[in-house]
Design a protein around this motif. Structure first.
Motif, short mmCIF file in Angstrom:
data_model
loop_
_atom_site.label_atom_id
_atom_site.label_comp_id
_atom_site.label_asym_id
_atom_site.label_seq_id
_atom_site.Cartn_x
_atom_site.Cartn_y
_atom_site.Cartn_z
N THR A 488 0.82 -1.22 0.00
CA THR A 488 0.00 0.00 0.00
C THR A 488 0.85 1.26 0.00
O THR A 488 0.33 2.34 -0.33
CB THR A 488 -0.92 0.00 1.23
N HIS A 489 2.12 1.15 0.36
CA HIS A 489 2.94 2.36 0.39
C HIS A 489 3.50 2.72 -0.99
O HIS A 489 4.25 3.69 -1.12
CB HIS A 489 4.12 2.18 1.37
N VAL A 490 3.17 1.94 -2.01
CA VAL A 490 3.65 2.20 -3.36
C VAL A 490 2.50 2.74 -4.20
O VAL A 490 1.43 2.10 -4.28
CB VAL A 490 4.22 0.93 -4.01
N ALA A 491 2.70 3.88 -4.81
CA ALA A 491 1.71 4.48 -5.71
C ALA A 491 2.08 4.19 -7.16
O ALA A 491 3.27 4.12 -7.51
CB ALA A 491 1.63 5.98 -5.49
N ILE A 492 1.05 4.01 -8.00
CA ILE A 492 1.27 3.72 -9.41
C ILE A 492 0.70 4.86 -10.24
O ILE A 492 -0.47 5.21 -10.10
CB ILE A 492 0.61 2.39 -9.83
N ILE A 524 10.88 -1.19 -4.14
CA ILE A 524 10.69 0.02 -3.32
C ILE A 524 10.51 -0.41 -1.88
O ILE A 524 9.57 -1.14 -1.54
CB ILE A 524 9.47 0.82 -3.83
N THR A 525 11.38 0.05 -1.01
CA THR A 525 11.35 -0.36 0.40
C THR A 525 11.03 0.79 1.34
O THR A 525 10.98 0.60 2.55
CB THR A 525 12.72 -0.95 0.78
N THR A 526 10.83 1.99 0.80
CA THR A 526 10.54 3.16 1.65
C THR A 526 9.15 3.69 1.37
O THR A 526 8.54 3.41 0.31
CB THR A 526 11.57 4.27 1.37
N GLU A 527 8.61 4.47 2.32
CA GLU A 527 7.31 5.10 2.14
C GLU A 527 7.40 6.17 1.05
O GLU A 527 8.44 6.80 0.86
CB GLU A 527 6.85 5.73 3.46
N GLY A 528 6.29 6.35 0.37
CA GLY A 528 6.24 7.39 -0.65
C GLY A 528 6.84 6.99 -1.98
O GLY A 528 7.01 7.83 -2.86
N GLY A 529 7.19 5.67 -2.16
CA GLY A 529 7.72 5.23 -3.43
C GLY A 529 6.64 5.18 -4.50
O GLY A 529 5.44 5.09 -4.21
N GLN A 530 7.05 5.23 -5.73
CA GLN A 530 6.07 5.20 -6.81
C GLN A 530 6.62 4.44 -8.01
O GLN A 530 7.83 4.39 -8.24
CB GLN A 530 5.66 6.60 -7.22
N VAL A 531 5.69 3.86 -8.75
CA VAL A 531 5.96 3.17 -10.01
C VAL A 531 5.22 3.92 -11.11
O VAL A 531 4.01 4.17 -10.98
CB VAL A 531 5.52 1.70 -9.96
#
Length: 642
Positions: A488-492, A524-531
């Motif tokens: 859930t911490h990864v945005a697309i 992605i291992t940190t908060e706020g990551g995105q693809v």
């Protein structure tokens, strides 16, 4: 697969298109082997020919050497015969000189020579020689010759000359001696059977010097076209001239020099005849040697041809044996290739099933939330609707009573129902709350319906292997499905450009993009990551980039990411087949996968698919072929799934 940390900045790798055509082992082996066989055959033929030419050259050298030896032998024979002839006649002339001296010297020649020496010739020698204009050599002038001729006349005028000359002619007639000369120690010719030579100066003659000064005989052989002899003038004769020292009786002091000319023409003719016979025999021997050499050459050529045929036969046997082995190996390779393809299909299916399993788990989670609150809302709405039972019954009775009379007023007896009416709570009769709960339930149902529709679009494409496909819509479905399985911490982000319809196997491409998005999210291992998923037309190809803000790929890992079974995940999380299968699918569509990565900034996987089919598949329903003439599809508005 995941992207381990600690990479070097900026490395990239490409997974380009490959061909699926099987290597024609038997064909290429046959062509190569036959070509090499021809080269070896030509080389052997060349070497055999060179060997034959070498043997022929050696034979020719031997023949030339043998001929040279024979000619040398003939020349040696001729020279030896001439040398022996010269030695024999010189010895004969020595004996003749001694005999001549014994018979004529003391009584006749000695007094004559003494009187001749009394005639001075110094005034003639005092006349200088002059250079010949032709060759520049010093020669006596005419006056010098005339002076010596005058000395000769004085010598011939001596009183005993005529008697001496008669005795000499009488002694030498009918012999092989053609001429006799007598020189005094001054070198003056005091007597010659050819009277014109009397008085000549021979002090410069080497033969005279050898006989007069060294007391040694000296002889030489000459050919004369004309020669004055005792018997008259003779022609074309071979003569031996010998200068013989005349010694004083009982001593070794030279008192005069004799020159004797002997005719050896018959002997030389015999020597020439013998030499001719030797040369003829040598020529016959040479002919026999050449014939034997020719026969040897034929045998060598025949042996070389036989050897060549044997070697070529052995090469053909070797080629046949190797051909059978290669043909058998090719069959085994074909079987192994089929088995490998079958195994790869199973592995691909297993990988797909694993992906589908993860997707189903995510979908189940996505469905569980709307199902849960929908169930709760429906339950609460049922409880609320149950509280409406008594009021509805009262309202139903009242409605029935009113419908049964036409009076303006109706009397009600509420004694019997007062207890039930008292239980009615006016506050619980608000319809807004159940309506709101049911509306929320409808929203949950809409979410589930949307998820089901996307899932249906994602999966139903398996029924069609190759078809015209809206790649942007497929990417949107993949992103929607992927959102259910990524953290859930990864945005697309979706950033799609206008694309033409692409003829491809949509289900396979969905599997590729789902794998790339999952890998990007796992990196992605940190908060706020995105693809970020982008699409655009680039030249004659469609390009889809999946970019993450993860840790990147380590340099030692990057060269291996497309290898089968290579993974950095734990055994329970990855099989190491995702990227190899993805690359295989893209290559089958005539495209390629590129990777760019940088430390701390993430990675970008680029999928490039050709708008036109590969040259080998023109006119066929080939994966990766864009539908010509199709309208460009509008790109959906960029959105963020949080």
């Amino acid at each position: 697969m995941s992207y381990p940390s600690n990479p070097a900045p900026g490395p990239s790798i490409q997974g380009g298109p490959t061909t699926n055509r099987r290597f024609r082992l038997v064909r290429y082996f046959s062509l190569t082997a036959l070509g090499l066989f021809a080269v070896v055959a030509l080389a052997l033929t060349y070497f055999e020919a060179e060997q034959g030419r070498f043997f022929q050259a050696v034979q020719q050298k031997h023949n030339a050497f043998f001929k040279q030896v024979q000619e040398g032998f003939a020349k040696q024979q001729d020279a030896a015969a001439r040398r022996d002839l010269l030695a024999i006649h010189e010895a004969g002339n020595v004996n003749l000189t001694r005999l001549f001296a014994n018979t004529l010297w003391e009584r006749d020649f000695a007094p004559f020579v003494a009187r001749a020496q009394a005639i001075s010739a110094d005034h003639c020698r005092a006349i200088a020689d002059v250079a010949d204009p032709k060759d520049g050599k010093l020669k006596p002038p005419a006056e010098k010759k005339a002076c010596f001729a005058d000395v000769g006349k004085q010598i011939m005028a001596l009183k005993d000359f005529a008697l001496l000359n008669a005795k000499v002619f009488d002694s030498m007639k009918k012999t092989t001696v053609f001429k006799i000369k007598v020189f005094d120690l001054r070198g003056i010719t005091v007597y010659s059977s050819e009277h014109a030579q009397i008085g000549e100066d021979k002090s410069f003659n080497a033969g005279w010097k050898s006989a007069a000064m060294d007391s040694k005989p000296s002889s030489e052989m000459t050919f004369r076209g004309k020669f004055s002899a005792f018997e008259g003038v003779v022609e074309n004769r071979d003569l031996i001239s010998s200068y013989m020292p005349v010694l004083a009786p009982g001593g070794d002091q030279t008192v005069a020099v004799f020159e004797v000319y002997s005719d050896v023409t018959p002997f030389l003719d015999q020597i020439k005849a013998t030499s001719a016979q030797i040369r003829l025999a040598a020529k016959d021997d040479q002919a026999r040697v050449e014939a034997a050499a020719a026969q040897d050459q034929l045998q060598v050529d025949s042996s070389a041809l036989t050897t060549l045929l044997i070697v070529l036969g052995l090469l053909m046997v070797l080629f046949t044996a190797l051909y059978l082995i290669v043909r058998r190996a090719d069959r085994i390779l074909v079987e192994q290739e089929h088995e490998r393809e079958h195994a790869q299909q199973h592995l691909a299916q297993a990988e797909k099933m694993a992906s589908l399993g993860q997707m189903v788990a995510g979908v189940a989670h996505q469905l569980n939330t709307p199902l849960a609150f929908s169930h709760s809302n429906v339950s609460m709405a049922i409880e609320v609707l149950k509280s409406f039972s008594t009021p509805l019954k009262v309202a139903a009775k009242l409605t029935q009573l009113i419908k049964s009379t036409d009076a303006e007023r109706v009397n009600l007896n509420v004694a019997q129902v007062r207890a039930q009416i008292v239980q009615i709570d006016e506050d619980s009769l608000d319809v807004a709350m159940p309506v709101e709960m049911l509306s929320e339930t409808l929203l949950g149902i809409d979410q589930m319906r949307e998820l089901v529709e996307n899932l249906r679009d994602f999966t139903r494409l398996d029924r069609s292997k190759t078809a015209a496909f809206n790649l942007n819509k497929g990417l949107h479905n993949v992103v929607y499905i992927a959102r259910s399985v990524i953290p859930t911490h990864v945005a697309i982000h979706e950033e799609f450009g206008a694309l033409p319809m692409l003829e491809c196997n949509a289900s396979q491409l969905n599997q590729v993009f789902l794998n790339l998005i999952n890998n990007a999210a796992q990196a992605i291992t940190t908060e706020g990551g995105q693809v970020t998923v982008t699409s655009r037309v680039e030249g004659d190809r469609i390009r889809v980039d999946v970019t993450d803000t993860g840790t990147g790929i380590a340099p030692d890992v990057l060269p291996h990411i497309f290898e089968n079974y290579f993974t950095t995940k734990v055994a329970s999380e990855g099989t190491g087949l995702g990227l190899p299968i993805a690359r295989s699918i893209v290559q089958e569509h005539g495209g390629e996968i590129r990777v760019e990565t940088e430390l701390g900034k993430g990675s970008t996987f680029s999928v490039l698919l050709p708008l036109l089919p590969p040259a080998s598949a023109q006119g066929a329903a080939t994966p990766g072929r864009a539908t010509h003439g199709a309208a460009m599809l509008g790109a959906p508005t960029p959105s963020v799934l949080a």
